[in-house]
Write a protein that holds these residues in place. Sequence first.
Motif, PDB file in Angstrom:
ATOM      1  N   VAL A   1       0.825  -1.206   0.000  1.00  0.00           N
ATOM      2  CA  VAL A   1       0.000   0.000   0.000  1.00  0.00           C
ATOM      3  C   VAL A   1       0.861   1.258   0.000  1.00  0.00           C
ATOM      4  N   GLY A   2       2.129   1.123   0.387  1.00  0.00           N
ATOM      5  CA  GLY A   2       3.020   2.282   0.395  1.00  0.00           C
ATOM      6  C   GLY A   2       3.832   2.451  -0.859  1.00  0.00           C
ATOM      7  N   ILE A   3       3.675   1.571  -1.842  1.00  0.00           N
ATOM      8  CA  ILE A   3       4.494   1.630  -3.051  1.00  0.00           C
ATOM      9  C   ILE A   3       3.811   2.491  -4.107  1.00  0.00           C
ATOM     10  N   PRO A   4       4.451   3.581  -4.513  1.00  0.00           N
ATOM     11  CA  PRO A   4       3.851   4.485  -5.502  1.00  0.00           C
ATOM     12  C   PRO A   4       4.126   4.008  -6.929  1.00  0.00           C
ATOM     13  N   LEU A   5       3.319   3.090  -7.434  1.00  0.00           N
ATOM     14  CA  LEU A   5       3.540   2.576  -8.782  1.00  0.00           C
ATOM     15  C   LEU A   5       3.405   3.666  -9.850  1.00  0.00           C
ATOM     16  N   SER A   6       2.741   4.759  -9.516  1.00  0.00           N
ATOM     17  CA  SER A   6       2.594   5.857 -10.465  1.00  0.00           C
ATOM     18  C   SER A   6       3.917   6.536 -10.779  1.00  0.00           C
ATOM     19  N   ARG A   7       4.980   6.219  -9.989  1.00  0.00           N
ATOM     20  CA  ARG A   7       6.268   6.875 -10.195  1.00  0.00           C
ATOM     21  C   ARG A   7       7.193   6.078 -11.116  1.00  0.00           C
ATOM     22  N   LEU A   8       6.635   5.119 -11.851  1.00  0.00           N
ATOM     23  CA  LEU A   8       7.476   4.305 -12.721  1.00  0.00           C
ATOM     24  C   LEU A   8       8.262   5.139 -13.724  1.00  0.00           C
ATOM     25  N   ARG A   9       7.650   6.187 -14.248  1.00  0.00           N
ATOM     26  CA  ARG A   9       8.332   6.996 -15.261  1.00  0.00           C
ATOM     27  C   ARG A   9       9.464   7.833 -14.699  1.00  0.00           C
ATOM     28  N   GLU A  10       9.398   8.162 -13.422  1.00  0.00           N
ATOM     29  CA  GLU A  10      10.371   9.091 -12.853  1.00  0.00           C
ATOM     30  C   GLU A  10      11.776   8.502 -12.755  1.00  0.00           C
ATOM     31  N   ALA A  11      11.869   7.187 -12.639  1.00  0.00           N
ATOM     32  CA  ALA A  11      13.155   6.576 -12.338  1.00  0.00           C
ATOM     33  C   ALA A  11      14.202   6.855 -13.402  1.00  0.00           C
ATOM     34  N   PHE A  12      13.795   6.891 -14.653  1.00  0.00           N
ATOM     35  CA  PHE A  12      14.788   7.016 -15.706  1.00  0.00           C
ATOM     36  C   PHE A  12      15.269   8.436 -15.913  1.00  0.00           C
ATOM     37  N   GLY A  13      14.957   9.309 -14.969  1.00  0.00           N
ATOM     38  CA  GLY A  13      15.591  10.627 -14.975  1.00  0.00           C
ATOM     39  C   GLY A  13      17.071  10.531 -14.651  1.00  0.00           C
TER      40      GLY A  13
ATOM     41  N   VAL B   1      -5.457  -0.252  -4.819  1.00  0.00           N
ATOM     42  CA  VAL B   1      -6.829   0.276  -4.694  1.00  0.00           C
ATOM     43  C   VAL B   1      -6.974   1.059  -3.386  1.00  0.00           C
ATOM     44  N   ALA B   2      -6.444   0.506  -2.280  1.00  0.00           N
ATOM     45  CA  ALA B   2      -6.539   1.191  -0.992  1.00  0.00           C
ATOM     46  C   ALA B   2      -5.793   2.520  -1.024  1.00  0.00           C
ATOM     47  N   ARG B   3      -4.613   2.527  -1.637  1.00  0.00           N
ATOM     48  CA  ARG B   3      -3.831   3.759  -1.723  1.00  0.00           C
ATOM     49  C   ARG B   3      -4.597   4.831  -2.499  1.00  0.00           C
ATOM     50  N   ARG B   4      -5.183   4.431  -3.615  1.00  0.00           N
ATOM     51  CA  ARG B   4      -5.945   5.384  -4.438  1.00  0.00           C
ATOM     52  C   ARG B   4      -7.180   5.896  -3.688  1.00  0.00           C
ATOM     53  N   TRP B   5      -7.893   4.978  -3.005  1.00  0.00           N
ATOM     54  CA  TRP B   5      -9.112   5.368  -2.289  1.00  0.00           C
ATOM     55  C   TRP B   5      -8.776   6.315  -1.136  1.00  0.00           C
ATOM     56  N   ILE B   6      -7.741   6.011  -0.383  1.00  0.00           N
ATOM     57  CA  ILE B   6      -7.357   6.854   0.751  1.00  0.00           C
ATOM     58  C   ILE B   6      -6.900   8.221   0.265  1.00  0.00           C
ATOM     59  N   THR B   7      -6.158   8.258  -0.833  1.00  0.00           N
ATOM     60  CA  THR B   7      -5.694   9.532  -1.380  1.00  0.00           C
ATOM     61  C   THR B   7      -6.870  10.414  -1.776  1.00  0.00           C
ATOM     62  N   ARG B   8      -7.879   9.796  -2.380  1.00  0.00           N
ATOM     63  CA  ARG B   8      -9.064  10.571  -2.780  1.00  0.00           C
ATOM     64  C   ARG B   8      -9.869  11.058  -1.579  1.00  0.00           C
ATOM     65  N   ARG B   9      -9.999  10.208  -0.556  1.00  0.00           N
ATOM     66  CA  ARG B   9     -10.815  10.566   0.592  1.00  0.00           C
ATOM     67  C   ARG B   9     -10.096  11.488   1.564  1.00  0.00           C
ATOM     68  N   LYS B  10      -8.828  11.217   1.824  1.00  0.00           N
ATOM     69  CA  LYS B  10      -8.105  11.944   2.862  1.00  0.00           C
ATOM     70  C   LYS B  10      -7.012  12.869   2.331  1.00  0.00           C
ATOM     71  N   GLY B  11      -6.567  12.617   1.111  1.00  0.00           N
ATOM     72  CA  GLY B  11      -5.497  13.438   0.547  1.00  0.00           C
ATOM     73  C   GLY B  11      -4.141  12.766   0.663  1.00  0.00           C
ATOM     74  N   ALA B  12      -3.223  13.162  -0.221  1.00  0.00           N
ATOM     75  CA  ALA B  12      -1.890  12.551  -0.262  1.00  0.00           C
ATOM     76  C   ALA B  12      -1.091  12.834   1.008  1.00  0.00           C
ATOM     77  N   THR B  13      -1.277  14.007   1.601  1.00  0.00           N
ATOM     78  CA  THR B  13      -0.536  14.358   2.810  1.00  0.00           C
ATOM     79  C   THR B  13      -0.930  13.457   3.976  1.00  0.00           C
ATOM     80  N   TRP B  14      -2.224  13.229   4.151  1.00  0.00           N
ATOM     81  CA  TRP B  14      -2.694  12.352   5.231  1.00  0.00           C
ATOM     82  C   TRP B  14      -2.190  10.936   5.020  1.00  0.00           C
ATOM     83  N   LEU B  15      -2.210  10.467   3.767  1.00  0.00           N
ATOM     84  CA  LEU B  15      -1.704   9.131   3.463  1.00  0.00           C
ATOM     85  C   LEU B  15      -0.233   9.020   3.851  1.00  0.00           C
ATOM     86  N   ARG B  16       0.555  10.009   3.459  1.00  0.00           N
ATOM     87  CA  ARG B  16       2.005   9.963   3.675  1.00  0.00           C
ATOM     88  C   ARG B  16       2.378  10.142   5.131  1.00  0.00           C
TER      89      ARG B  16
END
Length: 323
Positions: free
Chosen positions: A49-61, A176-191
Amino acid sequence: MDTVEKYQSALVFAAIAAGLALGQVDGVAPVADRLIVPFLMGMLFAAFVGIPLSRLREAFGNRRVVGSSLLVNFVWSPLLAVGLGAVFLRDQPALWIGLIMLLVTPCTDWYLVFTDVADGDVPLATSVLPYNLVLQLVLLPVYLYAFAGTLVDLPLALLAESVLLVLVVPLLFGAVARRWITRRKGATWLRERFLPRMSPIQVVFLALAIGAMFASQGDVIVENPRLLALMAVPVVLFYAINLAVGFLAGRLLSFSYGELVCFNNTILSRNSPTALAIAVVAFPNEPLIPLALVIGPLLELPLLGVVSQVHLAVRERWSVEGS
């Protein structure tokens, strides 16, 4: 790290002792056996639940660090695992497979903590994390088929089922849990609120799974008390060899100090809980394979703590020589 995380190795030792003791009680072993997989799935959900799969593109910077870490993790380390097993575990094929499973699965969580402890580049380390996870999911069955097929009976259908059950399912629920929590509580609360609570839960579920494993297989351990100790030598050598590889690559590729720490922790830390979860399901008739993987949680934190001190000790010299 909070108290639970700092004392992970002690908690695992306690779980082993409790499991062995409970395993001597009539009727406990079959119940414990049924609890292993649920405990492992709970642990993996807390991790994924803590793994940000959305950051796949960032690595190749940063292709130098990312490309070389993937090369070490998925080409060099599997070959090193096979070589170490051939030298130290030739007469113990189950332990050899456990070693391979441990050393071909790069970490997806703890290495971030130790990158931060040694003042490494944490954002860069975080961007590498999704690739480590995705590639090990895809390649672990390939490694086992290529390297372990001649050592024990390798049930490919059961291996695929184990990857799907204990890895893909928790990964999807975590996403799914990460996405749902981010929408309900926000990325800051999740982190800042949610994810810090997941790390100790992950350790607790790991300890429960290990305790249940030793309770269900206590007779095997009592009959073979020295076997797990055999795993420690190649594991420690793996850390020593890859640390040397990391410093050599850092010099050849002109890594900054922050990049060096990120790179070394990425190629050293192993994902023993993931390997353990697969082994439990994929090798039901080879109890020594998952039991061998318990050595990972016992050694990883102390070894990574030593590596952090090594990094801090060479920090000034590395920065001066690299400037």
